[in-house]
Design an enzyme around this catalytic site. Structure first.
Site, PDB file in Angstrom:
ATOM      1  N   CYS A  57       0.904  -1.178   0.000  1.00 12.04           N
ATOM      2  CA  CYS A  57       0.000   0.000   0.000  1.00 12.04           C
ATOM      3  C   CYS A  57       0.930   1.212   0.000  1.00 12.04           C
ATOM      4  O   CYS A  57       1.214   1.787   1.042  1.00 12.04           O
ATOM      5  CB  CYS A  57      -0.875   0.002   1.243  1.00 12.04           C
ATOM      6  SG  CYS A  57      -1.743  -1.551   1.518  1.00 12.04           S
ATOM      7  N   CYS A 115      -0.908   4.191  10.866  1.00 15.22           N
ATOM      8  CA  CYS A 115      -0.786   5.453  11.602  1.00 15.22           C
ATOM      9  C   CYS A 115      -2.030   5.618  12.476  1.00 15.22           C
ATOM     10  O   CYS A 115      -2.577   6.708  12.598  1.00 15.22           O
ATOM     11  CB  CYS A 115      -0.552   6.639  10.669  1.00 15.22           C
ATOM     12  SG  CYS A 115      -1.726   6.763   9.319  1.00 15.22           S
TER      13      CYS A 115
HETATM   14  C1  LIG Z   1      -1.391   4.664   4.852  1.00 15.83           C
HETATM   15  S1  LIG Z   1      -1.487   4.975   3.175  1.00 15.83           S
HETATM   16  C2  LIG Z   1       0.082   4.432   2.630  1.00 15.83           C
HETATM   17  C3  LIG Z   1       1.184   5.409   2.847  1.00 15.83           C
HETATM   18  C4  LIG Z   1       2.463   4.997   2.134  1.00 15.83           C
HETATM   19  N1  LIG Z   1       2.906   3.681   2.547  1.00 15.83           N
HETATM   20  C5  LIG Z   1       3.580   5.991   2.363  1.00 15.83           C
HETATM   21  O1  LIG Z   1       4.424   5.784   3.225  1.00 15.83           O
HETATM   22  O2  LIG Z   1       3.622   7.007   1.641  1.00 15.83           O
HETATM   23  C6  LIG Z   1      -2.512   3.671   2.640  1.00 15.83           C
HETATM   24  C7  LIG Z   1      -2.603   3.511   1.145  1.00 15.83           C
HETATM   25  O3  LIG Z   1      -3.355   2.320   0.920  1.00 15.83           O
HETATM   26  C8  LIG Z   1      -4.077   2.485  -0.267  1.00 15.83           C
HETATM   27  N2  LIG Z   1      -5.139   1.453  -0.224  1.00 15.83           N
HETATM   28  C9  LIG Z   1      -6.383   1.495   0.295  1.00 15.83           C
HETATM   29  N3  LIG Z   1      -6.984   0.286   0.179  1.00 15.83           N
HETATM   30  C10 LIG Z   1      -6.076  -0.529  -0.410  1.00 15.83           C
HETATM   31  C11 LIG Z   1      -6.077  -1.883  -0.801  1.00 15.83           C
HETATM   32  N4  LIG Z   1      -7.143  -2.660  -0.592  1.00 15.83           N
HETATM   33  N5  LIG Z   1      -4.992  -2.380  -1.407  1.00 15.83           N
HETATM   34  C12 LIG Z   1      -3.905  -1.597  -1.647  1.00 15.83           C
HETATM   35  N6  LIG Z   1      -3.837  -0.316  -1.294  1.00 15.83           N
HETATM   36  C13 LIG Z   1      -4.898   0.212  -0.676  1.00 15.83           C
HETATM   37  C14 LIG Z   1      -4.546   3.906  -0.250  1.00 15.83           C
HETATM   38  O4  LIG Z   1      -4.806   4.339  -1.570  1.00 15.83           O
HETATM   39  C15 LIG Z   1      -3.346   4.597   0.395  1.00 15.83           C
HETATM   40  O5  LIG Z   1      -2.517   5.116  -0.602  1.00 15.83           O
END
Ligand SMILES: C[S@@+](CC[C@H](N)C(=O)[O-])C[C@H]1O[C@@H](n2cnc3c(N)ncnc32)[C@H](O)[C@@H]1O
Length: 427
Positions: free
Chosen positions: A156, A295
């Site tokens: 993610c 987070c």
């Molecule tokens: C907490 S953020 C990630 C932050 C990133 N790791 C960083 O350090 O910049 C969570 C991410 O998960 C994505 N997301 C949401 N549901 C998801 C899924 N089922 N599978 C993959 N990504 C997902 C969102 O689009 C978002 O970009």
């Protein structure tokens, strides 16, 4: 490096959130007021120097020396300028590469040294030498022990601050312009956010990054041919599951958290988080490492997910003791027990055995603390809280896959995927 608070009028209060975390005992009562005060304070700006950039040493020296001619008492003070502080080293980050500063826009405009320095920071960020990133968000990649030859999956990944750290580790030996043996595959379910990720990663200009757009819980298994021509699954040495979460640990930056937080949000995410963490373990090589992080401070999104995954992969997955890693980082052990609250009714909490039959799908067993929490060593998880060292809040744990095994329910599906079908989802 714009540190304006975009929601100054919002009240930093949410009784339901405060009551919830008091009951969960995430901080001792004696620290409660300090914890709340830190949650309401503005977050300092933090950034990282890339260890592979040619000028890392120079930038570090600039940060150490450039403010020696700045005297805070020479600057015309007003309320904002209370936050005027030169850059400070983040002591737990290796090689003096992470820094923090608390300087208001007004102070930058009024002080020539600061203004020049601000422009310098922006220029270095554009070239990829610096990356602005929340301090606590820098922790998960540091625990992954990434080596230059590793296959790394960031499940993610957008907007990519952790991906950039992982890429830097993979480039550690060959430098910014070399071609490492390893690779980082950065995935995100949101196509627009994938574009943002690609835009951010362009600054790093690595040939070892591949961006993928899948739901993380359904990332397909890739297959390769072994030397003797057999079809073998291509698993990853390191997997980061920095899953979608309520983000209540970002309340110092995203002030809207105070207005929007409800206990139902975490419950709505728990199942997806569990699926993603399960897939992370499935895709990880035996002997490899999965880091799970959020987070959020909420045990429903954290310890509950981790304990359910540990149970699912009994005998081939364990929590690593990371107490000796990043010794200067103040952290709290994972919780061994927690409570599950009704979504709407205040003061209504469930034990697993009290859940009425019609609510069993809303409050699944995986949300509740396991009876054998101590055997699972949930205390090896870590929670970093805002008043520990003036940061946001974060939850991190490091899981070691000790043997090759899969969740029984998934075994059949993955085996059924053939080489020609390798884009089909299997989660
Ligand atoms: C907490 S953020 C990630 C932050 C990133 N790791 C960083 O350090 O910049 C969570 C991410 O998960 C994505 N997301 C949401 N549901 C998801 C899924 N089922 N599978 C993959 N990504 C997902 C969102 O689009 C978002 O970009």
């Amino acid at each position: 490096f714009d540190d304006r608070n975009s929601w100054p009028e919002l009240e930093k209060q949410n009784k339901s959130m405060e009551d919830y975390y008091k009951v969960q005992n995430i901080v001792p009562e004696s620290e409660w007021e300090d914890f709340l005060k830190a949650c309401r304070d503005t977050l300092p700006t933090t950034f990282r120097i890339s260890p592979v950039c040619t000028f890392a040493d120079e930038i570090r020296e600039q940060l150490k020396s450039r403010f020696t001619d700045l005297h805070v008492e020479d600057v015309e003070m007003d309320e904002d300028d209370e936050r005027l502080q030169p850059p400070k080293l983040i002591p737990w980050y290796p090689q003096e590469l992470a820094w923090q500063m608390s300087i208001s826009k007004k102070a930058i405009k009024r002080t020539a040294v600061l203004e020049r320095f601000h422009k310098y920071l922006i220029a270095e960020t554009e070239t990829g030498n610096l990356t602005r990133q929340e301090a606590v968000s820098m922790i998960p990649p540091l625990l992954m022990d990434v080596k230059p030859h590793h296959r790394v999956l960031d499940m993610c990944a957008a907007p990519g601050s952790k991906t950039s750290q992982l890429l830097e580790f993979v480039h550690a030996q060959c430098g910014a312009n070399g071609v490492p043996k390893g690779i980082v595959i950065a995935n995100d379910a949101d196509l627009d956010r994938c574009s943002m990720l690609i835009h951010q990663m362009k600054r790093i200009n690595s040939p070892s990054l591949l961006v993928m757009n899948h739901e993380a819980q359904k990332i397909p298994m890739l297959w390769a041919k072994s030397e003797d021509g057999k079809k073998v699954p291509l698993r990853y040495d390191r997997v980061l599951a920095d899953v979608p979460c309520t983000g209540d640990g970002t309340m110092r930056k995203n002030v809207d958290v105070w207005r929007k937080w409800t206990p139902a949000q975490a419950m709505g995410l728990h199942k997806t988080q569990l699926q993603i963490c399960t897939r992370a373990v499935e895709l990880c090589e035996a002997g490899g490492i999965v880091v799970y992080s959020t987070c959020s401070m909420n045990p429903i999104e954290n310890e509950a997910v981790v304990s359910a995954v540990l149970k699912r992969f009994k005998n081939c997955l364990e929590l690593e003791d990371v107490s000796h890693e990043l010794p200067e980082l103040k952290r709290r052990p994972g919780l061994l027990t927690w409570k599950v609250k009704d979504r709407k009714e205040e003061n209504k909490w469930y034990n697993l055995e009290d859940v009425p039959p019609n609510l069993k799908s809303v409050f699944p067993e995986s949300m509740f603390p396991p009876a054998d929490a101590a055997d699972l060593h949930l205390e090896r998880c870590m929670r970093v809280l805002p008043h520990d060292q003036n940061t946001g809040a974060f939850f991190i744990c490091k899981l070691r896959k000790t043997a090759d095994h899969m969740a029984p329910s998934k075994q059949k599906e993955v085996e059924s995927v053939s080489v020609s079908e390798d884009t089909k989802t299997t989660g």
